[in-house]
Scaffold this motif. Structure first.
Motif, PDB file in Angstrom:
ATOM      1  N   GLN A 198       0.874  -1.269  -0.071  1.00  0.00           N
ATOM      2  CA  GLN A 198      -0.045   0.055   0.141  1.00  0.00           C
ATOM      3  C   GLN A 198       1.008   1.224   0.032  1.00  0.00           C
ATOM      4  OE1 GLN A 198      -2.236  -0.978   3.533  1.00  0.00           O
ATOM      5  NE2 GLN A 198      -4.007  -1.550   2.472  1.00  0.00           N
ATOM      6  N   ALA A 199       1.759   1.018   0.766  1.00  0.00           N
ATOM      7  CA  ALA A 199       2.549   2.394   0.974  1.00  0.00           C
ATOM      8  C   ALA A 199       3.482   2.680  -0.458  1.00  0.00           C
ATOM      9  CB  ALA A 199       3.822   2.120   2.089  1.00  0.00           C
ATOM     10  N   LEU A 200       4.065   1.519  -1.196  1.00  0.00           N
ATOM     11  CA  LEU A 200       4.539   1.583  -2.248  1.00  0.00           C
ATOM     12  C   LEU A 200       3.823   2.307  -3.409  1.00  0.00           C
ATOM     13  CD1 LEU A 200       7.140  -1.308  -2.330  1.00  0.00           C
ATOM     14  CD2 LEU A 200       7.750   0.964  -1.724  1.00  0.00           C
ATOM     15  N   ALA A 201       2.490   1.740  -3.415  1.00  0.00           N
ATOM     16  CA  ALA A 201       1.615   2.287  -4.406  1.00  0.00           C
ATOM     17  C   ALA A 201       1.247   3.888  -4.283  1.00  0.00           C
ATOM     18  CB  ALA A 201       0.299   1.410  -4.472  1.00  0.00           C
ATOM     19  N   GLN A 202       1.488   4.204  -2.841  1.00  0.00           N
ATOM     20  CA  GLN A 202       1.308   5.713  -2.775  1.00  0.00           C
ATOM     21  C   GLN A 202       2.429   6.361  -3.194  1.00  0.00           C
ATOM     22  OE1 GLN A 202      -0.219   7.226   1.043  1.00  0.00           O
ATOM     23  NE2 GLN A 202      -1.712   5.476   1.032  1.00  0.00           N
ATOM     24  N   LEU A 203       3.506   5.800  -2.775  1.00  0.00           N
ATOM     25  CA  LEU A 203       4.828   6.710  -3.309  1.00  0.00           C
ATOM     26  C   LEU A 203       5.509   6.569  -4.609  1.00  0.00           C
ATOM     27  CD1 LEU A 203       6.684   5.155   0.105  1.00  0.00           C
ATOM     28  CD2 LEU A 203       5.894   7.477  -0.361  1.00  0.00           C
ATOM     29  N   PHE A 204       4.973   5.238  -5.270  1.00  0.00           N
ATOM     30  CA  PHE A 204       5.116   5.081  -6.847  1.00  0.00           C
ATOM     31  C   PHE A 204       4.096   4.877  -7.627  1.00  0.00           C
ATOM     32  CE2 PHE A 204       9.182   3.739  -4.294  1.00  0.00           C
ATOM     33  CZ  PHE A 204      10.128   4.473  -4.583  1.00  0.00           C
ATOM     34  N   PRO A 205       3.271   6.125  -7.734  1.00  0.00           N
ATOM     35  CA  PRO A 205       2.028   5.900  -8.585  1.00  0.00           C
ATOM     36  C   PRO A 205       2.121   5.509 -10.015  1.00  0.00           C
ATOM     37  CG  PRO A 205       2.566   8.164  -8.017  1.00  0.00           C
ATOM     38  CD  PRO A 205       3.525   7.483  -7.188  1.00  0.00           C
ATOM     39  N   ASP A 206       3.267   5.627 -10.575  1.00  0.00           N
ATOM     40  CA  ASP A 206       3.727   5.303 -11.943  1.00  0.00           C
ATOM     41  C   ASP A 206       3.603   3.894 -12.162  1.00  0.00           C
ATOM     42  OD1 ASP A 206       3.948   8.072 -12.588  1.00  0.00           O
ATOM     43  OD2 ASP A 206       6.236   7.985 -12.172  1.00  0.00           O
ATOM     44  N   PHE A 207       3.666   2.990 -11.173  1.00  0.00           N
ATOM     45  CA  PHE A 207       3.540   1.532 -11.254  1.00  0.00           C
ATOM     46  C   PHE A 207       2.280   1.140 -10.543  1.00  0.00           C
ATOM     47  CE2 PHE A 207       7.975   2.805 -11.337  1.00  0.00           C
ATOM     48  CZ  PHE A 207       8.462   2.473 -12.542  1.00  0.00           C
ATOM     49  N   SER A 208       1.797   0.225 -11.072  1.00  0.00           N
ATOM     50  CA  SER A 208       0.556  -0.232 -10.343  1.00  0.00           C
ATOM     51  C   SER A 208       0.835  -1.319  -8.969  1.00  0.00           C
ATOM     52  CB  SER A 208      -0.515  -1.379 -11.219  1.00  0.00           C
ATOM     53  OG  SER A 208       0.352  -2.425 -11.489  1.00  0.00           O
TER      54      SER A 208
END
Length: 325
Positions: free
Chosen positions: A22-32
């Motif tokens: 969840q955290a990575l999805a917020q921090l790297f929105p360029d990737f699903s």
């Protein structure tokens, strides 16, 4: 050769307590989120120098390192040297003007000679982008502008803009019948209940909105501009047929061809000889994925549609002169 990406960050206070995926999805929105989860599970992500699981919780100040390979898309599409009418290109996006008769994606009966085959030859890096970077399509016999994402961040940006309905898409069409004014068709579109290759207005379909305005009226036809708020398959063709003004030349939704009475021979010949739906994607605009600025492009209607419009206009003038006599 596969492309390697390397990303590193520190978990901010706002993400503290979240699952890693969840955290990575917020921090790297360029990737699903799905792609990020795959990288975590395959060991391509380190959390505080250790291999984590997607559900592991993160805390403020934790370090994250992603070093992963962008996979080549799983398909058998082949690159082919086919000429493209490229309107604009930079490192992020490519804008082209598609001719009538060109299929966008390879499929049954169209494994080669498609736009995708041409794009893969022009920009081999598109093998790493879903659907070779094409985020929307226009029908085989529709002409006009298409946008192509050349990077994953650009791909996600354009997909998000389409979902948010912020992409500007305006089409020109020639329809049967004379419209007195513009309007909006707000009718859901789904698969036809019998012919699954066709689309239809259906209560079980997806929300679909087409705005249209009159450009020029002729004796028995109208030149219109359509602005898409949604982007369903065959949307303009289905919506205009639904209000009983199908597109000239539409072989699927045009219904039985009826020649209007009183037309000049030239107009009759032009209508009989027009063998595709009279539809052209003439205007395209969106927020550029890198600059954040609004960009747009326009291309004129193709020669066959312009010839049809000119012929119908001449017929209209002939009709007006007859009424004056």
């Amino acid at each position: 050769m596969a492309e390697i990406i390397k990303l590193d960050t520190i978990i901010p206070d706002a993400c503290s307590g979240l699952r890693l995926d969840q955290a990575l999805a917020q921090l790297f929105p360029d990737f699903s989120r799905g792609q990020l989860s795959k990288w975590i599970k395959s060991g391509d992500v380190l959390l505080n120098n250790s291999q984590p699981k997607p559900r592991d919780k993160v805390n403020s100040g934790d370090s994250v390192l992603i070093e992963a390979e962008l996979a080549v898309q799983d398909n058998n599409w082949q690159a082919e040297q086919i000429s493209l009418n490229i309107i604009y290109e930079d490192e992020q996006v490519l804008i082209l003007n598609k001719p009538a008769g060109m299929v966008v994606h390879p499929g049954a009966g169209n494994q080669d000679g498609t736009l995708v085959n041409a794009l893969l030859a022009h920009a081999p890096g598109l093998t790493h982008i879903p659907r070779a970077g094409i985020v929307h399509r226009i029908d085989k016999n529709t002409t006009g502008l298409l946008m192509v994402a050349k990077t994953l961040p650009a791909h996600n940006s354009l997909i998000n803009q389409l979902q948010e309905r912020s992409v500007l898409r305006e089409y020109q069409a020639i329809i049967t019948g004379v419209l007195t004014a513009g309007g909006t068709v707000n009718e859901p579109i789904g698969r036809h209940h019998i012919d699954r290759k066709r689309m239809a207005v259906s209560d079980s379909g997806k929300p679909s909105i087409t705005h249209y305005r009159v450009e020029k009226r002729f004796r028995a036809h109208t030149h219109i501009r359509c602005k898409l708020e949604t982007g369903r398959t065959h949307q303009i063709r289905v919506h205009m047929a639904h209000i009983r003004h199908p597109l000239v030349g539409d072989p699927v939704y045009g219904g039985r061809f009826k020649m209007p009475k009183g037309l000049t021979d030239s107009a009759r010949d032009a209508l009989t000889g027009f063998r595709r739906q009279a539809l052209h994607a003439g205007l395209l605009g969106f927020i550029h994925p890198k600059s954040g600025e609004m960009v747009s492009w326009q291309v004129p209607i193709p020669d066959d549609m312009q010839t049809l419009i000119t012929t119908l206009d001449n017929d209209n003038q002939a009709s007006e002169q007859d009424h004056q006599l």
